[in-house]
Design a protein around this motif. Sequence first.
Motif, PDB file in Angstrom:
ATOM      1  N   ALA A 127      -3.050  -2.529 -16.936  1.00 13.03           N
ATOM      2  CA  ALA A 127      -3.119  -2.973 -18.332  1.00 13.03           C
ATOM      3  C   ALA A 127      -3.746  -4.365 -18.409  1.00 13.03           C
ATOM      4  O   ALA A 127      -4.536  -4.648 -19.312  1.00 13.03           O
ATOM      5  CB  ALA A 127      -1.726  -2.979 -18.956  1.00 13.03           C
ATOM      6  N   GLY A 128      -3.396  -5.230 -17.463  1.00 16.26           N
ATOM      7  CA  GLY A 128      -4.001  -6.559 -17.423  1.00 16.26           C
ATOM      8  C   GLY A 128      -5.492  -6.504 -17.139  1.00 16.26           C
ATOM      9  O   GLY A 128      -6.277  -7.261 -17.721  1.00 16.26           O
ATOM     10  N   LEU A 129      -5.901  -5.591 -16.276  1.00 19.13           N
ATOM     11  CA  LEU A 129      -7.316  -5.459 -15.963  1.00 19.13           C
ATOM     12  C   LEU A 129      -8.096  -4.943 -17.173  1.00 19.13           C
ATOM     13  O   LEU A 129      -9.168  -5.467 -17.506  1.00 19.13           O
ATOM     14  CB  LEU A 129      -7.512  -4.521 -14.767  1.00 19.13           C
ATOM     15  N   VAL A 130      -7.557  -3.946 -17.852  1.00 20.93           N
ATOM     16  CA  VAL A 130      -8.216  -3.418 -19.054  1.00 20.93           C
ATOM     17  C   VAL A 130      -8.257  -4.485 -20.146  1.00 20.93           C
ATOM     18  O   VAL A 130      -9.264  -4.635 -20.851  1.00 20.93           O
ATOM     19  CB  VAL A 130      -7.500  -2.133 -19.544  1.00 20.93           C
ATOM     20  N   GLY A 131      -7.171  -5.254 -20.278  1.00 19.38           N
ATOM     21  CA  GLY A 131      -7.147  -6.335 -21.263  1.00 19.38           C
ATOM     22  C   GLY A 131      -8.187  -7.400 -20.981  1.00 19.38           C
ATOM     23  O   GLY A 131      -8.868  -7.878 -21.898  1.00 19.38           O
ATOM     24  N   SER A 132      -8.333  -7.767 -19.715  1.00 24.77           N
ATOM     25  CA  SER A 132      -9.338  -8.784 -19.388  1.00 24.77           C
ATOM     26  C   SER A 132     -10.751  -8.245 -19.606  1.00 24.77           C
ATOM     27  O   SER A 132     -11.634  -8.983 -20.059  1.00 24.77           O
ATOM     28  CB  SER A 132      -9.149  -9.289 -17.960  1.00 24.77           C
ATOM     29  N   LEU A 133     -10.977  -6.967 -19.309  1.00 23.73           N
ATOM     30  CA  LEU A 133     -12.288  -6.374 -19.575  1.00 23.73           C
ATOM     31  C   LEU A 133     -12.582  -6.313 -21.071  1.00 23.73           C
ATOM     32  O   LEU A 133     -13.712  -6.540 -21.498  1.00 23.73           O
ATOM     33  CB  LEU A 133     -12.376  -4.982 -18.963  1.00 23.73           C
ATOM     34  N   ALA A 134     -11.563  -6.008 -21.872  1.00 25.17           N
ATOM     35  CA  ALA A 134     -11.746  -5.993 -23.323  1.00 25.17           C
ATOM     36  C   ALA A 134     -12.091  -7.389 -23.833  1.00 25.17           C
ATOM     37  O   ALA A 134     -12.944  -7.538 -24.726  1.00 25.17           O
ATOM     38  CB  ALA A 134     -10.491  -5.460 -24.011  1.00 25.17           C
ATOM     39  N   LEU A 135     -11.450  -8.410 -23.279  1.00 17.20           N
ATOM     40  CA  LEU A 135     -11.793  -9.780 -23.668  1.00 17.20           C
ATOM     41  C   LEU A 135     -13.225 -10.123 -23.276  1.00 17.20           C
ATOM     42  O   LEU A 135     -13.942 -10.769 -24.042  1.00 17.20           O
ATOM     43  CB  LEU A 135     -10.848 -10.780 -23.003  1.00 17.20           C
ATOM     44  N   LEU A 136     -13.634  -9.698 -22.096  1.00 13.49           N
ATOM     45  CA  LEU A 136     -15.011  -9.966 -21.658  1.00 13.49           C
ATOM     46  C   LEU A 136     -16.025  -9.323 -22.598  1.00 13.49           C
ATOM     47  O   LEU A 136     -16.975  -9.972 -23.051  1.00 13.49           O
ATOM     48  CB  LEU A 136     -15.221  -9.443 -20.240  1.00 13.49           C
ATOM     49  N   VAL A 137     -15.829  -8.046 -22.902  1.00 14.63           N
ATOM     50  CA  VAL A 137     -16.773  -7.335 -23.766  1.00 14.63           C
ATOM     51  C   VAL A 137     -16.747  -7.918 -25.181  1.00 14.63           C
ATOM     52  O   VAL A 137     -17.797  -8.138 -25.800  1.00 14.63           O
ATOM     53  CB  VAL A 137     -16.465  -5.821 -23.777  1.00 14.63           C
ATOM     54  N   GLY A 138     -15.559  -8.200 -25.697  1.00 16.49           N
ATOM     55  CA  GLY A 138     -15.449  -8.776 -27.040  1.00 16.49           C
ATOM     56  C   GLY A 138     -16.090 -10.152 -27.137  1.00 16.49           C
ATOM     57  O   GLY A 138     -16.767 -10.470 -28.119  1.00 16.49           O
ATOM     58  N   SER A 139     -15.895 -10.973 -26.114  1.00 18.39           N
ATOM     59  CA  SER A 139     -16.489 -12.311 -26.151  1.00 18.39           C
ATOM     60  C   SER A 139     -18.007 -12.246 -26.029  1.00 18.39           C
ATOM     61  O   SER A 139     -18.724 -13.009 -26.688  1.00 18.39           O
ATOM     62  CB  SER A 139     -15.899 -13.186 -25.055  1.00 18.39           C
ATOM     63  N   LEU A 140     -18.511 -11.325 -25.212  1.00 20.08           N
ATOM     64  CA  LEU A 140     -19.970 -11.149 -25.138  1.00 20.08           C
ATOM     65  C   LEU A 140     -20.525 -10.668 -26.476  1.00 20.08           C
ATOM     66  O   LEU A 140     -21.609 -11.084 -26.891  1.00 20.08           O
ATOM     67  CB  LEU A 140     -20.331 -10.177 -24.022  1.00 20.08           C
ATOM     68  N   ALA A 141     -19.788  -9.795 -27.160  1.00 24.32           N
ATOM     69  CA  ALA A 141     -20.223  -9.330 -28.477  1.00 24.32           C
ATOM     70  C   ALA A 141     -20.256 -10.478 -29.473  1.00 24.32           C
ATOM     71  O   ALA A 141     -21.177 -10.569 -30.296  1.00 24.32           O
ATOM     72  CB  ALA A 141     -19.307  -8.215 -28.967  1.00 24.32           C
ATOM     73  N   VAL A 142     -19.277 -11.378 -29.408  1.00 27.01           N
ATOM     74  CA  VAL A 142     -19.288 -12.546 -30.294  1.00 27.01           C
ATOM     75  C   VAL A 142     -20.517 -13.398 -30.005  1.00 27.01           C
ATOM     76  O   VAL A 142     -21.216 -13.837 -30.920  1.00 27.01           O
ATOM     77  CB  VAL A 142     -17.995 -13.377 -30.124  1.00 27.01           C
ATOM     78  N   LEU A 143     -20.775 -13.640 -28.734  1.00 26.58           N
ATOM     79  CA  LEU A 143     -21.915 -14.483 -28.374  1.00 26.58           C
ATOM     80  C   LEU A 143     -23.246 -13.858 -28.753  1.00 26.58           C
ATOM     81  O   LEU A 143     -24.170 -14.556 -29.179  1.00 26.58           O
ATOM     82  CB  LEU A 143     -21.876 -14.788 -26.873  1.00 26.58           C
ATOM     83  N   LEU A 144     -23.361 -12.532 -28.619  1.00 29.74           N
ATOM     84  CA  LEU A 144     -24.643 -11.878 -28.869  1.00 29.74           C
ATOM     85  C   LEU A 144     -24.872 -11.480 -30.327  1.00 29.74           C
ATOM     86  O   LEU A 144     -26.004 -11.529 -30.811  1.00 29.74           O
ATOM     87  CB  LEU A 144     -24.761 -10.631 -27.985  1.00 29.74           C
TER      88      LEU A 144
END
Length: 166
Positions: A127-144
């Motif tokens: 769950a922690g790994l999926v959560g960190s991946l979701a944060l990575l993808v979401g933050s990249l979406a914010v930046l892009l």
Amino acid sequence: MGHLAYFFQRRNTVLLIQAGAILLLISTALTWVAVDAPGVQPVELSGAAMAPIVRTIGMLAVVAGVLITLFRGWFRGALGAVLLGGGIIAGIAVILAMVDPVAAASAASAVNGAVEAEYSTGGALWAGLVGSLALLVGSLAVLLFSQSWDDEAQPGRAADRRGSAR
């Protein structure tokens, strides 16, 4: 890139960030590593005990997700960069606990490297790994994609503007 921009509209991106933050918070409340050493009571180490930074990143992500909806411009970019770094740090902490639970548990437990101890990882690490991946993808979406978000269009307001123009 058009389909990605359509999918990562503000609402979907914030939901992804919030889901990642909640998964991180839940995972830190649950058992990451269980240690069973002979002659010692079994010890269950939560994510908060093993990596308190992950819980902090989860709380930061909840707040950042709300702030992304309220602010625009360079502040959104700064929040996206902070979330990107947080997602990377949380992912590293979770992966280190998955790869070497003995070292991770030894740092947070009184059962310091017991030779005959059995170490088992819990499902909360996933769950922690999926959560960190979701944060990575979401933050990249914010930046892009956050520069292309329509900040003026809010549910219920489009009809008000059309009605007042007549």
